[in-house]
Enzyme design. Structure first.
Site, PDB file in Angstrom:
ATOM      1  N   ASP A   1       0.766  -4.412  -4.452  1.00  0.00           N
ATOM      2  CA  ASP A   1      -0.426  -3.891  -3.293  1.00  0.00           C
ATOM      3  C   ASP A   1       0.408  -6.054  -2.290  1.00  0.00           C
ATOM      4  O   ASP A   1       1.046  -7.448  -2.681  1.00  0.00           O
ATOM      5  CB  ASP A   1      -1.834  -5.182  -3.901  1.00  0.00           C
ATOM      6  CG  ASP A   1      -1.989  -4.077  -5.013  1.00  0.00           C
ATOM      7  OD1 ASP A   1      -1.486  -2.724  -5.430  1.00  0.00           O
ATOM      8  OD2 ASP A   1      -3.276  -4.111  -6.209  1.00  0.00           O
TER       9      ASP A   1
ATOM     10  N   GLN B   1      -0.545  -3.252   5.908  1.00  0.00           N
ATOM     11  CA  GLN B   1      -1.841  -3.260   6.404  1.00  0.00           C
ATOM     12  C   GLN B   1      -2.046  -3.319   7.757  1.00  0.00           C
ATOM     13  O   GLN B   1      -1.100  -4.033   8.376  1.00  0.00           O
ATOM     14  CB  GLN B   1      -2.428  -4.728   5.939  1.00  0.00           C
ATOM     15  CG  GLN B   1      -3.061  -4.645   4.438  1.00  0.00           C
ATOM     16  CD  GLN B   1      -2.378  -6.299   4.106  1.00  0.00           C
ATOM     17  OE1 GLN B   1      -1.481  -7.157   4.937  1.00  0.00           O
ATOM     18  NE2 GLN B   1      -3.150  -6.918   3.292  1.00  0.00           N
TER      19      GLN B   1
ATOM     20  N   ARG C   1       2.675   2.464   0.775  1.00  0.00           N
ATOM     21  CA  ARG C   1       1.131   2.608   0.623  1.00  0.00           C
ATOM     22  C   ARG C   1       1.246   2.310   1.561  1.00  0.00           C
ATOM     23  O   ARG C   1       0.907   0.628   2.336  1.00  0.00           O
ATOM     24  CB  ARG C   1       0.717   2.713  -0.543  1.00  0.00           C
ATOM     25  CG  ARG C   1      -0.958   2.290   0.075  1.00  0.00           C
ATOM     26  CD  ARG C   1      -2.023   0.771  -0.866  1.00  0.00           C
ATOM     27  NE  ARG C   1      -2.053   1.126  -1.754  1.00  0.00           N
ATOM     28  CZ  ARG C   1      -1.895  -0.010  -3.171  1.00  0.00           C
ATOM     29  NH1 ARG C   1      -2.016  -0.949  -3.215  1.00  0.00           N
ATOM     30  NH2 ARG C   1      -1.281   0.564  -4.747  1.00  0.00           N
TER      31      ARG C   1
ATOM     32  N   THR D   1      -6.872   5.609   2.383  1.00  0.00           N
ATOM     33  CA  THR D   1      -7.932   5.781   3.246  1.00  0.00           C
ATOM     34  C   THR D   1      -9.020   6.276   2.771  1.00  0.00           C
ATOM     35  O   THR D   1      -9.299   7.445   2.620  1.00  0.00           O
ATOM     36  CB  THR D   1      -7.589   5.522   4.796  1.00  0.00           C
ATOM     37  OG1 THR D   1      -8.560   5.363   5.434  1.00  0.00           O
ATOM     38  CG2 THR D   1      -7.517   6.773   5.507  1.00  0.00           C
TER      39      THR D   1
HETATM   40  C1  LIG Z   1      -5.921   2.932  -2.517  1.00  0.00           C
HETATM   41  C2  LIG Z   1      -6.188   1.834  -1.829  1.00  0.00           C
HETATM   42  C3  LIG Z   1      -4.763   0.472  -2.241  1.00  0.00           C
HETATM   43  C4  LIG Z   1      -5.174  -0.102  -0.989  1.00  0.00           C
HETATM   44  N1  LIG Z   1      -4.402  -1.514  -1.713  1.00  0.00           N
HETATM   45  C5  LIG Z   1      -5.156  -2.469  -0.924  1.00  0.00           C
HETATM   46  C6  LIG Z   1      -4.439  -3.740  -0.517  1.00  0.00           C
HETATM   47  O1  LIG Z   1      -2.875  -4.067  -1.412  1.00  0.00           O
HETATM   48  N2  LIG Z   1      -4.114  -4.600   0.201  1.00  0.00           N
HETATM   49  C7  LIG Z   1      -5.365  -4.622   1.000  1.00  0.00           C
HETATM   50  O2  LIG Z   1      -5.262  -5.645   1.984  1.00  0.00           O
HETATM   51  N3  LIG Z   1      -5.820  -3.466   0.909  1.00  0.00           N
HETATM   52  C8  LIG Z   1      -5.616  -2.292   0.264  1.00  0.00           C
HETATM   53  N4  LIG Z   1      -6.961  -1.172   0.153  1.00  0.00           N
HETATM   54  C9  LIG Z   1      -8.240  -1.787   1.114  1.00  0.00           C
HETATM   55  C10 LIG Z   1      -8.051  -1.289   2.133  1.00  0.00           C
HETATM   56  O3  LIG Z   1      -7.494  -2.029   3.076  1.00  0.00           O
HETATM   57  C11 LIG Z   1      -9.236  -0.773   3.299  1.00  0.00           C
HETATM   58  O4  LIG Z   1     -10.124  -2.970   3.005  1.00  0.00           O
HETATM   59  C12 LIG Z   1     -10.580  -0.135   2.048  1.00  0.00           C
HETATM   60  O5  LIG Z   1      -9.159   0.549   2.023  1.00  0.00           O
HETATM   61  C13 LIG Z   1     -11.457   0.241   3.513  1.00  0.00           C
HETATM   62  O6  LIG Z   1     -10.678   0.690   4.560  1.00  0.00           O
HETATM   63  P1  LIG Z   1     -10.804   2.439   4.668  1.00  0.00           P
HETATM   64  O7  LIG Z   1      -9.477   3.319   5.648  1.00  0.00           O
HETATM   65  O8  LIG Z   1     -11.185   3.321   3.395  1.00  0.00           O
HETATM   66  O9  LIG Z   1     -11.775   1.930   6.331  1.00  0.00           O
HETATM   67  P2  LIG Z   1     -12.945   1.879   6.230  1.00  0.00           P
HETATM   68  O10 LIG Z   1     -13.375   2.343   8.323  1.00  0.00           O
HETATM   69  O11 LIG Z   1     -13.208   0.564   6.100  1.00  0.00           O
HETATM   70  O12 LIG Z   1     -14.212   2.664   6.038  1.00  0.00           O
HETATM   71  C14 LIG Z   1     -13.905   4.053   5.904  1.00  0.00           C
HETATM   72  C15 LIG Z   1     -15.601   4.695   5.077  1.00  0.00           C
HETATM   73  O13 LIG Z   1     -15.554   4.514   3.340  1.00  0.00           O
HETATM   74  C16 LIG Z   1     -16.143   4.159   3.200  1.00  0.00           C
HETATM   75  N5  LIG Z   1     -15.942   3.110   2.702  1.00  0.00           N
HETATM   76  C17 LIG Z   1     -14.943   2.235   2.124  1.00  0.00           C
HETATM   77  N6  LIG Z   1     -15.136   1.509   1.575  1.00  0.00           N
HETATM   78  C18 LIG Z   1     -16.140   1.463   0.940  1.00  0.00           C
HETATM   79  C19 LIG Z   1     -17.168   0.564  -0.517  1.00  0.00           C
HETATM   80  N7  LIG Z   1     -16.635   0.024  -0.908  1.00  0.00           N
HETATM   81  N8  LIG Z   1     -18.347   1.663  -1.211  1.00  0.00           N
HETATM   82  C20 LIG Z   1     -18.311   2.585  -0.627  1.00  0.00           C
HETATM   83  N9  LIG Z   1     -17.776   3.068   0.695  1.00  0.00           N
HETATM   84  C21 LIG Z   1     -17.111   2.653   1.145  1.00  0.00           C
HETATM   85  C22 LIG Z   1     -18.120   4.103   4.151  1.00  0.00           C
HETATM   86  O14 LIG Z   1     -18.221   5.511   4.703  1.00  0.00           O
HETATM   87  C23 LIG Z   1     -16.254   3.905   5.700  1.00  0.00           C
HETATM   88  O15 LIG Z   1     -17.110   4.277   6.697  1.00  0.00           O
HETATM   89  C24 LIG Z   1      -6.297  -0.511  -0.419  1.00  0.00           C
HETATM   90  C25 LIG Z   1      -7.407   0.498   0.137  1.00  0.00           C
HETATM   91  C26 LIG Z   1      -6.709   2.458  -1.232  1.00  0.00           C
HETATM   92  C27 LIG Z   1      -7.859   3.384  -0.621  1.00  0.00           C
END
Ligand SMILES: Cc1cc2nc3c(=O)[nH]c(=O)nc-3n(C[C@H](O)[C@H](O)[C@H](O)COP(=O)(O)OP(=O)(O)OC[C@H]3O[C@@H](n4cnc5c(N)ncnc54)[C@H](O)[C@@H]3O)c2cc1C
Length: 293
Positions: free
Chosen positions: A119, A148, A169, A211
């Protein structure tokens, strides 16, 4: 609710409203959740909760637990791999110690033909995390990195990972970063994401498209289609308890999908990050307060 209010929410309430993001306290809980996901046609990646430890003995316990995870995946015939945060293995306390613990874990996973995703954490550790990934990849071959899309350096890092032929990822990024190191504008981050995704896929890297953003899922499907990629070249990745409807749409669309499954007793840091991102959190908190819980 703004993200800034999350630290003010009482801990028991954080636990209650974040329970959907976490498989449970124990490895058995996590195995049950992964079994269910597997029977629904999804794979998983297991994360032992815990980060930014303060004592190296915690790193020792974390490695032992991770090795138990690798063995449990093997024993139960699960379709799952492992995700690990280097800060849970002591990165901020002793880099060399952390590296040796990662070597131990990579070797244990390799023995079971499994894979370790490293991660990505906050910008203090981006360089050292990618460096460690590079060294482990050269020695063991069964590790992958995370990029990221909010980071200004991401296109450069993508170039280096392309050179290594890495398994990547790609996510947006969750830590609070300054404008100096990270883009803040939502559209800019999405464009940076799509650009990095296209470059990585075009140049033959396997990408975990992490995402829940419908627009990015659309972008990704368009790129996959344009490049004529088959299912062996990518997977979508989503977090447990987030956007289940979109998750079903992706699976029904015939794409491989992996769910990130965290478990363990150190749930607070992970939970507050999820709450900050949940657009309906204000309602959950309000309802819980009104019920007097
Ligand atoms: C498998 C996976 C691994 C990850 N690993 C890392 C990592 O190693 N390092 C790192 O910095 N980040 C990591 N992340 C987190 C990532 O960086 C984002 O912060 C997170 O995924 C939200 O971004 P998004 O692309 O979903 O877009 P966003 O624009 O944040 O969200 C899109 C939509 O998803 C829904 N949503 C998002 N989060 C939530 C929630 N918590 N509860 C309810 N609905 C929600 C909402 O409807 C939102 O409008 C990971 C995410 C995933 C899916």
């Amino acid at each position: 609710m703004t993200a800034g209010i999350v630290p003010l929410v009482p801990k028991p309430l954080v636990r209650k409203i974040s329970s959907r993001y976490i498989a449970g306290n124990s490895l058995d809980d996590a195995v049950r959740v992964v079994r269910d996901l597997n029977s629904g046609g999804m794979s998983a990646t297991l994360d032992v909760l815990g980060e930014y430890i303060t004592d190296l003995s915690q790193a020792e316990s974390a490695v032992r637990e991770y090795i138990r995870v690798v063995e449990a995946i093997h024993r139960n015939g699960l379709d799952a791999n492992v995700s690990v945060k280097l800060s849970s293995l002591g990165l901020l306390l002793d880099e060399e110690y952390c590296f040796q613990r990662m070597r131990e874990l990579a070797a244990a996973a390799k023995k079971r033909s499994n894979f370790i995703r490293i991660d990505m954490e906050d910008s203090r550790v981006t360089t050292v995390t990618l460096d460690m990934h590079g060294k482990l990849l050269a020695e063991f071959g069964n590790v992958g990195a995370v990029l990221q899309a909010y980071m200004r350096r991401t296109q450069d890092d993508a170039g280096e990972l392309i050179r290594l032929g890495a398994n990547v990822r790609l996510c947006k990024g969750i830590y609070v970063e300054s404008l100096e190191v990270a883009w803040h504008d939502h559209d800019t981050i999405n464009r940076n994401y799509a650009r990095a995704l296209r470059r990585l896929l075009e140049r033959g890297c396997f990408v975990g498209i992490a995402t829940h953003d419908e627009r990015l899922v659309w972008e990704a499907e368009a790129i996959i289609d344009d490049l004529g990629l088959d299912r062996s070249k990518y997977e979508f990745q989503m977090l447990l308890g987030v956007a289940n409807e979109l998750r079903d749409v992706i699976v029904k669309g015939g794409h491989p999908l992996r769910v990130y499954v965290p478990y363990g007793r150190n749930w607070y840091g992970y939970s507050t990050r999820r709450l900050r991102e949940n657009p309906t959190m204000a309602g959950h908190v309000l309802r819980a307060f009104l019920k007097g819980k």
